[in-house]
Write an enzyme that holds these catalytic residues in place. Sequence first.
Site, PDB file in Angstrom:
ATOM      1  N   ARG A 275       0.961  -1.427  -0.457  1.00 16.31           N
ATOM      2  CA  ARG A 275       0.407   0.471  -0.216  1.00 16.31           C
ATOM      3  C   ARG A 275       0.692   1.254  -0.058  1.00 16.31           C
ATOM      4  O   ARG A 275       0.553   2.852  -0.561  1.00 16.31           O
ATOM      5  CB  ARG A 275      -1.317   0.260   0.922  1.00 16.31           C
ATOM      6  CG  ARG A 275      -1.794   1.465   1.793  1.00 16.31           C
ATOM      7  CD  ARG A 275      -3.070   1.171   2.377  1.00 16.31           C
ATOM      8  NE  ARG A 275      -2.482   0.669   3.477  1.00 16.31           N
ATOM      9  CZ  ARG A 275      -2.206   1.157   4.356  1.00 16.31           C
ATOM     10  NH1 ARG A 275      -1.581   1.797   4.871  1.00 16.31           N
ATOM     11  NH2 ARG A 275      -1.618   0.444   5.462  1.00 16.31           N
TER      12      ARG A 275
ATOM     13  N   TYR B 280     -15.000  16.786 -16.205  1.00 11.27           N
ATOM     14  CA  TYR B 280     -15.796  15.473 -16.480  1.00 11.27           C
ATOM     15  C   TYR B 280     -16.860  14.597 -14.666  1.00 11.27           C
ATOM     16  O   TYR B 280     -16.314  15.415 -13.862  1.00 11.27           O
ATOM     17  CB  TYR B 280     -14.239  14.453 -15.897  1.00 11.27           C
ATOM     18  CG  TYR B 280     -14.904  13.292 -16.228  1.00 11.27           C
ATOM     19  CD1 TYR B 280     -15.504  12.346 -16.550  1.00 11.27           C
ATOM     20  CD2 TYR B 280     -14.182  12.539 -14.573  1.00 11.27           C
ATOM     21  CE1 TYR B 280     -15.903  11.169 -16.515  1.00 11.27           C
ATOM     22  CE2 TYR B 280     -14.588  11.224 -14.321  1.00 11.27           C
ATOM     23  CZ  TYR B 280     -15.452   9.973 -15.812  1.00 11.27           C
ATOM     24  OH  TYR B 280     -15.684   8.590 -15.431  1.00 11.27           O
TER      25      TYR B 280
ATOM     26  N   ASP C  77      -6.007  18.614 -14.831  1.00 10.99           N
ATOM     27  CA  ASP C  77      -6.462  17.262 -15.591  1.00 10.99           C
ATOM     28  C   ASP C  77      -6.161  16.766 -16.843  1.00 10.99           C
ATOM     29  O   ASP C  77      -6.790  18.020 -17.312  1.00 10.99           O
ATOM     30  CB  ASP C  77      -7.788  17.393 -14.788  1.00 10.99           C
ATOM     31  CG  ASP C  77      -8.006  15.591 -15.213  1.00 10.99           C
ATOM     32  OD1 ASP C  77      -7.717  14.846 -16.224  1.00 10.99           O
ATOM     33  OD2 ASP C  77      -9.635  15.021 -14.780  1.00 10.99           O
TER      34      ASP C  77
ATOM     35  N   LYS D 124      -5.834   5.882 -19.508  1.00 13.38           N
ATOM     36  CA  LYS D 124      -6.008   6.487 -20.769  1.00 13.38           C
ATOM     37  C   LYS D 124      -5.223   6.569 -22.232  1.00 13.38           C
ATOM     38  O   LYS D 124      -3.999   5.435 -21.988  1.00 13.38           O
ATOM     39  CB  LYS D 124      -7.233   8.093 -20.563  1.00 13.38           C
ATOM     40  CG  LYS D 124      -7.805   7.736 -19.639  1.00 13.38           C
ATOM     41  CD  LYS D 124      -9.130   7.150 -19.791  1.00 13.38           C
ATOM     42  CE  LYS D 124     -10.210   7.225 -19.143  1.00 13.38           C
ATOM     43  NZ  LYS D 124     -10.317   7.071 -17.595  1.00 13.38           N
TER      44      LYS D 124
END
Length: 392
Positions: free
Chosen positions: A62, A115, A187, A212
């Site tokens: 983690r 978004y 972004d 993406k």
Amino acid sequence: MSDQPSRPHLTTIAARSGEFATPVSSAPLVEPIYQSTVYAFPDLEALEAGVAGQPDAYFYYRNATPNGSTLERAIAALEGTDAAACASSGMAAISAAFLSVLGAGDHIVTDERVYGVTYALLRDELPRLGIQVSFVDALDLEAVAAAFRPTTRLLHVESLTNPLMTVADVPRLAERAHAHGVLLSVDNTFASPAVFRPAEHGADLITHSLSKYLSGHSTAFGGVVAGRAELVAAARLKLVRLGGTVSAFDAWMTMQGLKTLGLRMRAHSGNAQAIADVLQNHPRVKRVYHPGLESHPQFRLADGLYPEGFGGMLSLEVEDAPTFVKRLAGRIPLAPSLADVVSTLSHPWSTSHRALSEADRRRLGITPELLRFSVGIEDISDLLEDLEGALV
């Protein structure tokens, strides 16, 4: 009594087999996948170095993995930032970026065109934490400046908005934000650092969805925050505490795609520009949204900020969109994501912006007739033939 050590039992041999393998003398050409959730240390001093986050002293999955660190260094180099921190998703990266800067009583200004899931995070989740949010038209620099308050800590925009491809004036937004002591978050998912690097224009925090363009093949999932070292360190701490770090396999898979980012983006950009040029004059197409068209409201701004192309995204409104989508089935699929090497269509009304009310969607120009087109790297003649055949 024999001086030879006793042979371990079979169960012990089986349990410990392979756990203390020695490195090979030659180096692998491709970094291996380090699919271990925890690391062993020879002594307490080494353990302390790992827990303290010393570079290359890994501790727990983690916190960090070698594959994640490799990807972070690569993205920081591509974006031209001090550091980067990988996350389990694009939304985890954005959440970490926001929460590393904002706390109860703070204020964030954001573009109203962000978004859909980011919009929902800002509208529904941050106010529950005592964080105030103002939605503005980020194209209106005066409106942005007027929205700043003494408690404003962050301004958030997208370099190219999803799905209508408006272009943020990042240099001037950075100037306005910094004049008020506010950080600028961008972004950069739709652009990628292959065509635009926000840090070069004053952005403090840059986020991406790894699934993406950075990955490019719809095979890996994750997100990333890049920026100044101290800001990234704060975001990384949020990711560790909230459990939002990327998996070793997704980081490794993203690295395989990242190697061809420059080549892919040249093909994406060239194909999208060629398609936009053709479709804008087609009698069955009502409107095309692409910053490389002179009819685009921010064309001159985009032409200055994006000298290497505008990426592979465009949106369009066509006559009888449902029939258009059906005619393309089997060639250009309807898929609720973007940036694959193959072209895909998406329907923002029912997917990416579903969380917005119908009134808000229509006010922002997102209608049931709008289709988002992620243009792939196929041969342009084949793509144009597919589109012409669907528009008859």
